[in-house]
Design a protein around this motif. Structure first.
Motif, short mmCIF file in Angstrom:
data_model
loop_
_atom_site.label_atom_id
_atom_site.label_comp_id
_atom_site.label_asym_id
_atom_site.label_seq_id
_atom_site.Cartn_x
_atom_site.Cartn_y
_atom_site.Cartn_z
N PHE A 268 0.85 -1.18 0.00
CA PHE A 268 0.00 0.00 0.00
C PHE A 268 0.89 1.24 0.00
CE2 PHE A 268 -3.92 -2.11 0.54
CZ PHE A 268 -3.72 -3.16 1.41
N ARG B 200 -2.69 4.02 1.07
CA ARG B 200 -2.80 3.06 2.17
C ARG B 200 -4.18 3.14 2.81
NH1 ARG B 200 1.70 0.92 5.34
NH2 ARG B 200 0.79 -0.46 6.90
N PRO B 201 -4.81 2.01 3.07
CA PRO B 201 -6.13 2.03 3.73
C PRO B 201 -6.06 2.74 5.07
CG PRO B 201 -5.62 -0.16 2.90
CD PRO B 201 -4.37 0.64 2.77
N GLU C 169 -6.73 -1.22 8.69
CA GLU C 169 -6.32 -2.54 8.19
C GLU C 169 -6.42 -3.53 9.35
OE1 GLU C 169 -2.49 -2.28 5.78
OE2 GLU C 169 -2.53 -0.32 6.78
N GLN D 154 -6.14 -7.60 10.29
CA GLN D 154 -5.67 -8.88 9.78
C GLN D 154 -5.85 -9.97 10.85
OE1 GLN D 154 -4.68 -9.44 6.70
NE2 GLN D 154 -4.78 -7.29 6.07
N SER E 3 -10.75 -10.26 9.23
CA SER E 3 -9.90 -9.41 8.41
C SER E 3 -10.78 -8.41 7.67
CB SER E 3 -9.09 -10.24 7.40
OG SER E 3 -8.16 -11.08 8.06
N ILE F 80 -10.44 -4.44 5.32
CA ILE F 80 -9.73 -3.28 4.82
C ILE F 80 -10.74 -2.15 4.60
CG2 ILE F 80 -8.41 -2.32 2.88
CD1 ILE F 80 -6.78 -4.24 4.51
N ARG G 286 -4.37 -1.92 12.38
CA ARG G 286 -3.66 -0.66 12.17
C ARG G 286 -4.65 0.41 11.72
NH1 ARG G 286 -0.58 -3.25 14.43
NH2 ARG G 286 1.60 -3.81 13.99
N GLY H 253 -1.96 3.29 9.61
CA GLY H 253 -0.71 2.53 9.60
C GLY H 253 -0.09 2.33 10.96
#
Length: 299
Positions: A5, A10-11, A14, A16, A32, A34, A70, A73
């Motif tokens: 990303f 970038r999302p 995020e 996961q 998960s 996005i 995140r 990020g």
């Protein structure tokens, strides 16, 4: 290895393989998700599906037991300063200090946000028709929602998180929050992430949707993709049947005799060809509401 990303794309959120368990209850199950930057993202699910638990992880109120999350990020638990100052949050309870007056609530909240915009806060106060001298405990449920939204918006957050924002509100206040306000924020390039069990309002304002059920994401896509890929088709066969013939993409089916109605995942033309292949005539083909799609996905 290059970043999958790039920074600009970038999302904003995020998630996961996030898992969270409370005693014997699994609230989030290997989840998960996005959430891209910009627009309105709706998280829909029934009571106890895991919506509020996920939001608490986003706000850093809960730490992941396994998996990762995140926001911008960053880990919101390890870096709350870098995350929370960029988020506006309105909870379902509208948990505001009852002893304060509206102008005191505004001044108090301002101290936590370096990017607070006093002029914008005053514009919102006037637009929401809030008396600055009124005590929070004397506000109606709708007024409390407006006050909570004011302090969530006045620092112009990159991400606005709303947890069941319309709970218990009358249609006029609901329209204010989920119409004009949410749309305005999204149109300014910010992101709105909101959870709701009121699917008609999600359908009205969301650009993207995720369905959560028993702690898992069952489906996530743009609203247009979801609506275009789910159909209700009534098929007529040459003779009566005790069981409906199998049709590709079927999520649910009801009927009897020579006529059966299918709820399907697939595009209209693809499903028509599949119906012809099993010897059926399509007598009705229609789109589904988000509510109908949701029910077909979780039953």
């Amino acid at each position: 290895m290059s970043d999958p990303f790039p920074f600009a794309a970038r999302p904003i959120i995020e998630v996961q393989r996030l898992t969270r368990q409370f005693d014997s209850k699994i609230a989030l199950n290997d989840l998960s998700l996005i959430v891209p930057r910009g627009g309105v993202f709706g998280l829909i699910g029934g009571n106890g599906a895991g919506k509020t638990t996920l939001i608490r992880h986003i706000l850093g109120m809960l730490k992941a037991q396994s998996g990762s999350l995140r926001v911008f990020g960053l880990d919101p638990v390890e870096n709350p300063v870098g995350v929370l100052g960029r988020i506006g949050y309105l909870s379902e309870d509208r948990d505001l200090p009852n002893w304060m007056r509206v102008h005191e609530l505004i001044r108090y909240t301002q101290a936590f946000y370096p990017n607070w915009d006093p002029k914008y806060a005053e514009e919102l106060r006037e637009a929401f028709d809030l008396d600055p001298k009124a005590k929070v405990k004397a506000l109606s449920r709708g007024q409390r929602a407006r006050a909570g939204l004011l302090v969530a918006l006045a620092h112009r957050p990159e991400l606005l998180v709303l947890d069941e924002p319309s709970s218990g509100l009358d249609p006029v206040v609901r329209r204010d929050i989920l119409g004009a306000i949410i749309r305005t924020i999204a149109d300014e390039g910010r992101t709105v992430f909101f959870s709701s069990h009121l699917l008609d309002e999600v359908e009205r304002v969301a650009d993207r949707v995720a369905i959560i059920h028993e702690g898992r994401i069952m489906l996530t896509a743009s609203m247009d993709e979801i609506k275009e890929s789910h159909r209700r088709m009534t098929l007529r066969f040459g003779k009566a049947m005790s069981q409906p013939p199998a049709l590709v993409g079927t999520l649910a089916c009801e009927g009897g005799g020579a006529e059966w109605t299918y709820v399907c995942n697939g595009e209209s033309e693809q499903l028509r060809r599949a119906a012809e292949a099993i010897g059926a005539t399509v007598v009705d083909d229609s789109a589904l509401s988000l509510d109908e799609i949701f029910v077909s996905r979780i039953q």
